[in-house]
Design a protein around this motif. Sequence first.
Motif, PDB file in Angstrom:
ATOM      1  N   PRO A  55       6.858 -50.830  44.532  1.00 28.12           N
ATOM      2  CA  PRO A  55       7.522 -50.630  43.342  1.00 28.12           C
ATOM      3  C   PRO A  55       7.110 -49.443  42.946  1.00 28.12           C
ATOM      4  CG  PRO A  55       6.875 -52.848  43.405  1.00 28.12           C
ATOM      5  CD  PRO A  55       6.334 -52.235  44.402  1.00 28.12           C
ATOM      6  N   GLN A  56       8.122 -48.686  41.821  1.00 26.41           N
ATOM      7  CA  GLN A  56       7.717 -47.675  41.014  1.00 26.41           C
ATOM      8  C   GLN A  56       6.557 -47.752  40.019  1.00 26.41           C
ATOM      9  OE1 GLN A  56      11.517 -46.253  40.100  1.00 26.41           O
ATOM     10  NE2 GLN A  56      11.236 -44.306  41.367  1.00 26.41           N
ATOM     11  N   GLY A  57       6.796 -49.025  39.295  1.00 23.07           N
ATOM     12  CA  GLY A  57       5.814 -49.428  38.135  1.00 23.07           C
ATOM     13  C   GLY A  57       6.424 -50.657  37.565  1.00 23.07           C
ATOM     14  N   SER A  58       6.604 -50.476  36.353  1.00 23.65           N
ATOM     15  CA  SER A  58       7.336 -51.693  35.495  1.00 23.65           C
ATOM     16  C   SER A  58       8.770 -51.721  35.808  1.00 23.65           C
ATOM     17  CB  SER A  58       6.969 -51.510  34.036  1.00 23.65           C
ATOM     18  OG  SER A  58       7.339 -50.243  33.542  1.00 23.65           O
ATOM     19  N   THR A  59       9.068 -52.878  35.436  1.00 27.39           N
ATOM     20  CA  THR A  59      10.519 -53.191  35.946  1.00 27.39           C
ATOM     21  C   THR A  59      11.554 -52.309  35.056  1.00 27.39           C
ATOM     22  OG1 THR A  59      10.970 -54.827  34.324  1.00 27.39           O
ATOM     23  CG2 THR A  59       9.963 -55.705  36.411  1.00 27.39           C
ATOM     24  N   PHE A  60      12.810 -52.337  35.931  1.00 28.06           N
ATOM     25  CA  PHE A  60      13.801 -51.439  35.072  1.00 28.06           C
ATOM     26  C   PHE A  60      14.144 -52.258  33.655  1.00 28.06           C
ATOM     27  CE2 PHE A  60      18.227 -51.069  33.558  1.00 28.06           C
ATOM     28  CZ  PHE A  60      18.503 -49.782  33.502  1.00 28.06           C
ATOM     29  N   MET A  61      14.107 -53.465  33.652  1.00 24.22           N
ATOM     30  CA  MET A  61      14.190 -53.920  32.411  1.00 24.22           C
ATOM     31  C   MET A  61      13.309 -53.964  31.350  1.00 24.22           C
ATOM     32  SD  MET A  61      17.344 -55.347  32.559  1.00 24.22           S
ATOM     33  CE  MET A  61      18.205 -56.738  32.465  1.00 24.22           C
ATOM     34  N   ASP A  62      12.188 -53.660  31.489  1.00 22.06           N
ATOM     35  CA  ASP A  62      11.188 -53.567  30.725  1.00 22.06           C
ATOM     36  C   ASP A  62      11.413 -52.007  30.174  1.00 22.06           C
ATOM     37  OD1 ASP A  62      10.362 -55.903  30.790  1.00 22.06           O
ATOM     38  OD2 ASP A  62       8.603 -55.434  32.035  1.00 22.06           O
ATOM     39  N   GLN A  63      11.531 -51.233  31.292  1.00 21.18           N
ATOM     40  CA  GLN A  63      11.675 -49.860  30.821  1.00 21.18           C
ATOM     41  C   GLN A  63      12.626 -49.487  29.924  1.00 21.18           C
ATOM     42  OE1 GLN A  63      10.817 -46.806  33.691  1.00 21.18           O
ATOM     43  NE2 GLN A  63      10.018 -48.017  34.965  1.00 21.18           N
ATOM     44  N   TRP A  64      13.810 -50.122  30.232  1.00 18.36           N
ATOM     45  CA  TRP A  64      15.189 -50.027  29.388  1.00 18.36           C
ATOM     46  C   TRP A  64      14.952 -50.423  27.934  1.00 18.36           C
ATOM     47  CZ3 TRP A  64      19.296 -47.244  29.480  1.00 18.36           C
ATOM     48  CH2 TRP A  64      20.253 -47.794  28.750  1.00 18.36           C
ATOM     49  N   LYS A  65      14.185 -51.466  27.917  1.00 24.08           N
ATOM     50  CA  LYS A  65      14.063 -51.938  26.623  1.00 24.08           C
ATOM     51  C   LYS A  65      13.263 -51.132  25.816  1.00 24.08           C
ATOM     52  CE  LYS A  65      13.246 -56.830  25.091  1.00 24.08           C
ATOM     53  NZ  LYS A  65      12.770 -58.158  25.683  1.00 24.08           N
ATOM     54  N   ARG A  66      12.194 -50.374  26.544  1.00 22.52           N
ATOM     55  CA  ARG A  66      11.271 -49.410  25.609  1.00 22.52           C
ATOM     56  C   ARG A  66      12.047 -48.146  25.476  1.00 22.52           C
ATOM     57  NH1 ARG A  66       7.166 -50.690  29.321  1.00 22.52           N
ATOM     58  NH2 ARG A  66       7.480 -48.679  30.559  1.00 22.52           N
ATOM     59  N   HIS A  67      13.016 -47.938  26.281  1.00 19.37           N
ATOM     60  CA  HIS A  67      13.866 -46.651  26.171  1.00 19.37           C
ATOM     61  C   HIS A  67      14.921 -46.908  24.817  1.00 19.37           C
ATOM     62  CE1 HIS A  67      16.665 -43.582  26.790  1.00 19.37           C
ATOM     63  NE2 HIS A  67      17.688 -44.520  26.834  1.00 19.37           N
ATOM     64  N   THR A  86      20.682 -55.044  39.436  1.00 20.64           N
ATOM     65  CA  THR A  86      20.451 -55.642  40.817  1.00 20.64           C
ATOM     66  C   THR A  86      18.855 -55.964  40.825  1.00 20.64           C
ATOM     67  OG1 THR A  86      19.957 -53.688  42.202  1.00 20.64           O
ATOM     68  CG2 THR A  86      22.147 -54.377  41.716  1.00 20.64           C
ATOM     69  N   CYS A  87      18.458 -56.927  41.512  1.00 20.01           N
ATOM     70  CA  CYS A  87      17.119 -57.501  41.374  1.00 20.01           C
ATOM     71  C   CYS A  87      16.175 -56.182  41.972  1.00 20.01           C
ATOM     72  CB  CYS A  87      16.802 -58.532  42.213  1.00 20.01           C
ATOM     73  SG  CYS A  87      18.080 -59.933  42.133  1.00 20.01           S
ATOM     74  N   LEU A  88      16.490 -55.783  43.328  1.00 19.86           N
ATOM     75  CA  LEU A  88      15.981 -54.903  43.832  1.00 19.86           C
ATOM     76  C   LEU A  88      15.550 -53.533  42.974  1.00 19.86           C
ATOM     77  CD1 LEU A  88      17.082 -55.323  47.344  1.00 19.86           C
ATOM     78  CD2 LEU A  88      14.715 -55.987  46.479  1.00 19.86           C
ATOM     79  N   VAL A  89      16.584 -53.017  42.304  1.00 19.90           N
ATOM     80  CA  VAL A  89      16.335 -51.980  41.519  1.00 19.90           C
ATOM     81  C   VAL A  89      15.404 -52.092  40.504  1.00 19.90           C
ATOM     82  CG1 VAL A  89      17.698 -50.270  39.989  1.00 19.90           C
ATOM     83  CG2 VAL A  89      18.566 -50.608  42.330  1.00 19.90           C
ATOM     84  N   ASP A  90      15.542 -53.379  39.703  1.00 16.09           N
ATOM     85  CA  ASP A  90      14.951 -53.717  38.896  1.00 16.09           C
ATOM     86  C   ASP A  90      13.424 -53.851  38.972  1.00 16.09           C
ATOM     87  OD1 ASP A  90      14.195 -54.977  36.165  1.00 16.09           O
ATOM     88  OD2 ASP A  90      13.942 -56.898  37.083  1.00 16.09           O
TER      89      ASP A  90
END
Lengths: 222, 475, 268
Positions: free
Chosen positions: B453-465, C18-22
């Motif tokens: 994975p790139q790092g932290s999750t999208f959801m976490d990054q989105w929240k910070r953003h 989507t889970c995988l992108v997340d």
Amino acid sequence: MTSSRNQILGNIRRGLQRDLLTGDALDQVRTRLREHPANTVPARSQLPQDQQIALFESMANEAAAELIELKTLEALPGTVAEFCRENGIDQLVSASDPALTALDWSGIDNLEITHRVAQAGDSASLTTSFCGIAETGTLMLLSGPHSPTTLNFLPDTHLVLLKQSQIVGAYEEAWARLRQHSDAMPRTVNMITGPSRSADIEQKLQMGAHGPKRLIILLLRD
Amino acid sequence: MQIHSPEFKQRAGDALDNANLQRALGNLRDGFPQKRAAAVARMPEFEQLRNEGRDLKNHILANLDFYLEQFEDNVIKQGGQVHWARDGEEARRAILEICRNAGAKTVTKGKSMVSEEINLNDYLEANGVKPVETDLGEYILQLREDHPSHIIAPAIHLNLDDVSDIFHKKHNRPRSEDPAELMQEAREMLRKQFVAADVGITGANFCVAETGSTIIVTNEGNGDLTQTLPRVHVVITTIEKVVPTLEDMTLFLRLLARSATGQEFTVYNTLSSGPRRPEDQDGPEEFHVVLLDNGRSEMIGSEFQEMLRCIRCSACMNHCPVYGAIGGHAYGWVYPGPMGSVLTPKLIGVDKAGHLPNASTFCGKCESVCPVKIPLPKLMRHWREREFERHLSPKGFRFGLGTWAWFARRPGLYRWVSRSSSWFLKRLGGKQGRIRSLPLGKGWTAWRDMPAPQGSTFMDQWKRHQQTQQQKNKG
Amino acid sequence: MTASSTTPPTAKVGFFVTCLVDMFRPSVGFASIKLLELAGCEVEVPETQTCCGQPAYNSGDRNSTRAIAESVIDAFDGFEYVVGPSGSCIGMLHQYPDLFEPDNPYFERARSLAGRAYEITSFLTDVVGLGTLQARFEGLVTYHDSCAGLRELGVKTQPRQLLSQVDGVELAEMNEAETCCGFGGTFCIKYPDISNRMVSNKTANAQATGAAVLLGGDLGCLLNMAGKLKREGSTMEVRHVVELLANMTDQPAIGESAADLAYNAGGH
Ligand code: SF4
């Protein structure tokens, strides 16, 4: 076996959640059988007659059938004899169809001609055909007293007489002609498109598997 | 044919390691799909024909009892006989009886998958009747004591060498490596058999209710010799093959040739109606149709009914990437590929064939080429549902799935799991950005890396953003 | 990067991550949102979303699937559109109506959701019309058509049409671009050796084009193909197509060394 029959039919009806078909539903399927409506007929074959002939020729060629043009029916014995001479064929099993037997074969001296069913080892046969179907370059042959089916399959080379006027566009037109021709089906209806072949060894197509290795269509202009 | 479907995984593995087979499968992947595509491109109405084919089959199935009875009536009217068989045992017995009545020592056979389904050859042989397969592919297989791996190209798993070897061994002739010569050799060998046979057994592609005719579709002409030369012609076929009229049959013939081999039309399309007429010079004196059910009638009204639309063209397996990787024998029974993955569990039991509907990515290619638009992935999924309901799927897998589903319904916890996994995998990936071996994902990492994975999750990054944006807006 | 948008203002879009992108590649999410915003959409990311339920659905667990579908339907209530960077997950949303009996209130809501749910490239092409892109990427790329997008949603020309607007990009089609890569969700875990053969065929076809980058629209397939290419020692990069479209290729490609993404939404 009767009980097997009833059980199978019973299972089907149970699955369909109904009893024997009755009423409108029954009329509908009976009508379908009686009227035998056509499904979509591809536009490709719906052409004026001359173009249908051209389509037949090109599709038959594509299927590796060979075409020889006959200007008159009377030219048939000579043409057949010449073909056989060129191909080293000295025996011909011919259908006893009056259209063939009525011709003058007297001048042919390079061929031993017999009228019988085919046997293993026959090198060539000559038959007539019921019609030609332009859509895919297909011949339709019917079994009958003068056209034994074995002639279409056992010999190495099968020569078939087809008149241009017998060429129709689509299979449906051939069925229409067949229904007109007789009320009952002949024992065998052969639709033949090119000579026998197989690709069972390594998916490589080889001509002449069990049936004729060559299919020669003698196309008569009429 | 013996059932080997439970060993699917093992057999698939063996197939993947078999270099010869892989070469043969390469031929298939390059051949059929391209030919089909070319044929379809030449027929602008093809899509319409597929729709009509689907609808017509649905109509037939909804009136199957009626059309079967009509077919039977018309066979009898022409002097033929119909034998109804609930299962393989009844069909085999009926055929043996016909052979015995004919005093048959040898029977020739056209290619028939139904005959494989009921294990006819072994049965006849055990009862003193010698079956001779006449389709070139089937003939090769019979010599090798092998079985078909494809429904229209039975010997597709073999290479030229295999054929050269077996012909050399069985024919007592010099070994040839020329396919044309080999075919000629088979032609000569089989000529004698055709003429000697007392009974000829063929399948049927369709049974026409209107006329009481059966039709076979072949390129070799072996089926025609099989059914014309012996004194008795037996057709072994199944109940879903009936069609109302010649016109309806025509629709399916147009679809079949193009879907199967990419031909405009198959070389020989032959209709048989009853025995030879009194004035005829050749043809069989008896005509029998054995109508086999073998579980099909139970599919009517079930979630698998649509499978009965199948016209056995093989397009689904020709285009299936799983079939293309492992070939037909891995499926362990008569019907391989997507159509087999739906049909086999019905015919031999999902407890034995459970792998088949699972070994699919649901890529949907099969459905997209099926001439009668059978939703094969959907039907495979129905089997998975049945397996799941009956607790046939592996325990560990069920547990994992259950746990995951539990989390998936709890967004807060799900976030936490994603976050932890992401963090963990990222650590495992290190500087490389990928993981070479994953303890719980050996199936994956045995063959490929697992991208980290790139790092932290999208959801976490989105929240910070979102928070930074809000602060910016305030400031 | 700028884009001239010709669409009427503010389509309200709920973004389905989507889970995988997340978990694996948040940059795909950010790239998608950037494109949606460029197209004039107002994008929200509902917090209660999790997974589309496909693993349960394809494993025959209808009850779990239905329960998950209900939460997705709830999460995306009220959005004019639901857009996600995956044909497979969006395709799953299109299956929801099948899960409910017609008298279940969720049935109609499932139908409504299915009618509003779009894969990103098809949304940008067929629904909002993204005007002219001004993205740049120098190089030869090839495109893998993921199965669900292609066959369930008809995604084929859309990503190619969008790519053709990226300056400098050249597309070389591979053989069998429409053949499955062997990912198949749980398939690649349950039948790893078969899956491996399929992905090997795929990477061979991709590499035969000589392209430097392999693109696609579904992260599952991309992870699978990238993992295989890396194992084979290939230098071919693998990316989600939105990364190029949004001009966000500064991130390392899939399976290459990662760094946290600093989202830069400026510039429009
Ligand atoms: S399922 Fe469809 S594609 Fe497969 S063999 Fe049957 S008809 Fe052909």
